[in-house]
Design a protein around this motif. Structure first.
Motif, PDB file in Angstrom:
ATOM      1  N   ASN A  36      22.358 117.857  99.160  1.00 24.37           N
ATOM      2  CA  ASN A  36      22.602 117.455 100.539  1.00 24.37           C
ATOM      3  C   ASN A  36      23.820 116.547 100.570  1.00 24.37           C
ATOM      4  O   ASN A  36      23.770 115.419 100.122  1.00 24.37           O
ATOM      5  N   ARG A  37      24.918 117.031 101.119  1.00 30.75           N
ATOM      6  CA  ARG A  37      26.158 116.259 101.134  1.00 30.75           C
ATOM      7  C   ARG A  37      26.589 115.873 102.550  1.00 30.75           C
ATOM      8  O   ARG A  37      27.669 115.380 102.744  1.00 30.75           O
ATOM      9  N   LEU A  38      25.755 116.088 103.527  1.00 30.51           N
ATOM     10  CA  LEU A  38      26.080 115.757 104.911  1.00 30.51           C
ATOM     11  C   LEU A  38      25.345 114.494 105.330  1.00 30.51           C
ATOM     12  O   LEU A  38      24.210 114.266 104.938  1.00 30.51           O
ATOM     13  N   ALA A  39      25.995 113.671 106.136  1.00 26.31           N
ATOM     14  CA  ALA A  39      25.387 112.424 106.596  1.00 26.31           C
ATOM     15  C   ALA A  39      24.358 112.708 107.688  1.00 26.31           C
ATOM     16  O   ALA A  39      24.635 113.419 108.641  1.00 26.31           O
ATOM     17  N   ASN A  40      23.195 112.123 107.540  1.00 27.81           N
ATOM     18  CA  ASN A  40      22.115 112.303 108.512  1.00 27.81           C
ATOM     19  C   ASN A  40      22.073 111.136 109.486  1.00 27.81           C
ATOM     20  O   ASN A  40      22.258 109.988 109.097  1.00 27.81           O
ATOM     21  N   ASP A  41      21.821 111.441 110.749  1.00 27.11           N
ATOM     22  CA  ASP A  41      21.701 110.399 111.767  1.00 27.11           C
ATOM     23  C   ASP A  41      20.375 109.659 111.653  1.00 27.11           C
ATOM     24  O   ASP A  41      20.288 108.479 111.994  1.00 27.11           O
ATOM     25  N   PHE A  42      19.351 110.351 111.216  1.00 29.18           N
ATOM     26  CA  PHE A  42      18.064 109.685 111.006  1.00 29.18           C
ATOM     27  C   PHE A  42      17.287 110.412 109.923  1.00 29.18           C
ATOM     28  O   PHE A  42      17.541 111.567 109.618  1.00 29.18           O
ATOM     29  N   ALA A  43      16.361 109.681 109.343  1.00 29.73           N
ATOM     30  CA  ALA A  43      15.443 110.253 108.356  1.00 29.73           C
ATOM     31  C   ALA A  43      14.090 109.601 108.564  1.00 29.73           C
ATOM     32  O   ALA A  43      14.011 108.427 108.931  1.00 29.73           O
ATOM     33  N   TYR A  44      13.047 110.355 108.351  1.00 25.08           N
ATOM     34  CA  TYR A  44      11.688 109.840 108.458  1.00 25.08           C
ATOM     35  C   TYR A  44      11.045 109.923 107.083  1.00 25.08           C
ATOM     36  O   TYR A  44      10.880 111.001 106.537  1.00 25.08           O
ATOM     37  N   LEU A  45      10.727 108.772 106.534  1.00 28.78           N
ATOM     38  CA  LEU A  45      10.177 108.689 105.187  1.00 28.78           C
ATOM     39  C   LEU A  45       8.663 108.480 105.256  1.00 28.78           C
ATOM     40  O   LEU A  45       8.189 107.477 105.756  1.00 28.78           O
ATOM     41  N   ASP A  46       7.931 109.454 104.755  1.00 26.65           N
ATOM     42  CA  ASP A  46       6.465 109.350 104.689  1.00 26.65           C
ATOM     43  C   ASP A  46       6.003 110.112 103.459  1.00 26.65           C
ATOM     44  O   ASP A  46       5.266 111.069 103.545  1.00 26.65           O
ATOM     45  N   ALA A  47       6.490 109.686 102.298  1.00 23.86           N
ATOM     46  CA  ALA A  47       6.187 110.417 101.073  1.00 23.86           C
ATOM     47  C   ALA A  47       5.221 109.646 100.193  1.00 23.86           C
ATOM     48  O   ALA A  47       4.045 109.945 100.150  1.00 23.86           O
ATOM     49  N   SER A  48       5.715 108.626  99.530  1.00 21.13           N
ATOM     50  CA  SER A  48       4.898 107.851  98.600  1.00 21.13           C
ATOM     51  C   SER A  48       4.400 106.592  99.293  1.00 21.13           C
ATOM     52  O   SER A  48       4.984 106.130 100.257  1.00 21.13           O
ATOM     53  N   HIS A  49       3.340 106.038  98.766  1.00 24.47           N
ATOM     54  CA  HIS A  49       2.857 104.756  99.291  1.00 24.47           C
ATOM     55  C   HIS A  49       2.885 103.686  98.218  1.00 24.47           C
ATOM     56  O   HIS A  49       2.461 102.570  98.437  1.00 24.47           O
ATOM     57  N   ASP A  50       3.420 104.040  97.081  1.00 24.69           N
ATOM     58  CA  ASP A  50       3.574 103.135  95.954  1.00 24.69           C
ATOM     59  C   ASP A  50       4.888 102.369  96.119  1.00 24.69           C
ATOM     60  O   ASP A  50       5.907 102.941  96.512  1.00 24.69           O
ATOM     61  N   CYS A  51       4.890 101.094  95.819  1.00 26.41           N
ATOM     62  CA  CYS A  51       6.076 100.258  96.008  1.00 26.41           C
ATOM     63  C   CYS A  51       7.272 100.781  95.218  1.00 26.41           C
ATOM     64  O   CYS A  51       8.351 100.992  95.776  1.00 26.41           O
ATOM     65  N   ALA A  52       7.115 100.996  93.933  1.00 21.41           N
ATOM     66  CA  ALA A  52       8.236 101.431  93.091  1.00 21.41           C
ATOM     67  C   ALA A  52       8.780 102.792  93.530  1.00 21.41           C
ATOM     68  O   ALA A  52       9.994 102.991  93.604  1.00 21.41           O
ATOM     69  N   ALA A  53       7.893 103.720  93.837  1.00 16.12           N
ATOM     70  CA  ALA A  53       8.324 105.050  94.265  1.00 16.12           C
ATOM     71  C   ALA A  53       9.026 104.991  95.615  1.00 16.12           C
ATOM     72  O   ALA A  53      10.039 105.662  95.834  1.00 16.12           O
ATOM     73  N   THR A  54       8.519 104.164  96.530  1.00 15.29           N
ATOM     74  CA  THR A  54       9.155 104.029  97.841  1.00 15.29           C
ATOM     75  C   THR A  54      10.547 103.416  97.703  1.00 15.29           C
ATOM     76  O   THR A  54      11.487 103.834  98.389  1.00 15.29           O
ATOM     77  N   LEU A  55      10.709 102.449  96.805  1.00 15.56           N
ATOM     78  CA  LEU A  55      12.042 101.887  96.547  1.00 15.56           C
ATOM     79  C   LEU A  55      12.997 102.970  96.047  1.00 15.56           C
ATOM     80  O   LEU A  55      14.154 103.039  96.490  1.00 15.56           O
ATOM     81  N   LYS A  56      12.539 103.828  95.152  1.00 18.75           N
ATOM     82  CA  LYS A  56      13.377 104.928  94.658  1.00 18.75           C
ATOM     83  C   LYS A  56      13.742 105.884  95.783  1.00 18.75           C
ATOM     84  O   LYS A  56      14.865 106.371  95.860  1.00 18.75           O
ATOM     85  N   GLU A  57      12.788 106.166  96.654  1.00 19.91           N
ATOM     86  CA  GLU A  57      13.039 107.074  97.771  1.00 19.91           C
ATOM     87  C   GLU A  57      14.073 106.483  98.732  1.00 19.91           C
ATOM     88  O   GLU A  57      14.984 107.178  99.182  1.00 19.91           O
ATOM     89  N   LEU A  58      13.951 105.197  99.036  1.00 26.57           N
ATOM     90  CA  LEU A  58      14.923 104.544  99.907  1.00 26.57           C
ATOM     91  C   LEU A  58      16.310 104.541  99.268  1.00 26.57           C
ATOM     92  O   LEU A  58      17.318 104.794  99.944  1.00 26.57           O
ATOM     93  N   THR A  59      16.366 104.270  97.975  1.00 30.21           N
ATOM     94  CA  THR A  59      17.641 104.249  97.259  1.00 30.21           C
ATOM     95  C   THR A  59      18.297 105.625  97.272  1.00 30.21           C
ATOM     96  O   THR A  59      19.513 105.744  97.457  1.00 30.21           O
ATOM     97  N   ALA A  60      17.516 106.674  97.088  1.00 27.86           N
ATOM     98  CA  ALA A  60      18.048 108.032  97.112  1.00 27.86           C
ATOM     99  C   ALA A  60      18.463 108.449  98.519  1.00 27.86           C
ATOM    100  O   ALA A  60      19.432 109.193  98.699  1.00 27.86           O
TER     101      ALA A  60
END
Length: 97
Positions: free
Chosen positions: A17-41
């Protein structure tokens, strides 16, 4: 407006995915470390004025989804994002500073 629908459990969703997104909805992991990785990505995939939205904002440390709260708090302390909305309905939103 640009948005990409993804349904994954790991941070590898950013590949290809190389296009900039206007919004994203994150509802994947509920674990702190995994959520940090998801936000970073997710961050580099966002437009400069993009918004990251999410679910399961739980301030109670005993709640099974409290890791989301901790991850979002930690992420915004160290990255150029700020919490612009969060509340008892469990929803939260981040915008760049």
């Amino acid at each position: 407006m640009r948005a990409t629908a993804v349904s994954v459990r790991k941070s590898e969703f950013s590949r290809g995915n190389r296009l900039a997104n206007d919004f994203a909805y994150l509802d994947a992991s509920h674990d702190c470390a995994a959520t940090l990785k998801e936000l970073t990505a997710l961050s580099p995939l966002m437009a400069p004025d993009g918004i990251i939205l999410g679910d399961d904002w739980q301030i109670n440390p005993a709640h099974q989804h409290h890791g989301v709260f901790r991850a979002v708090q930690d992420y915004t302390r160290h990255e150029p994002w700020q919490i612009v909305a969060a509340g008892p309905g469990g929803q939260w939103a981040l915008a760049r500073r």
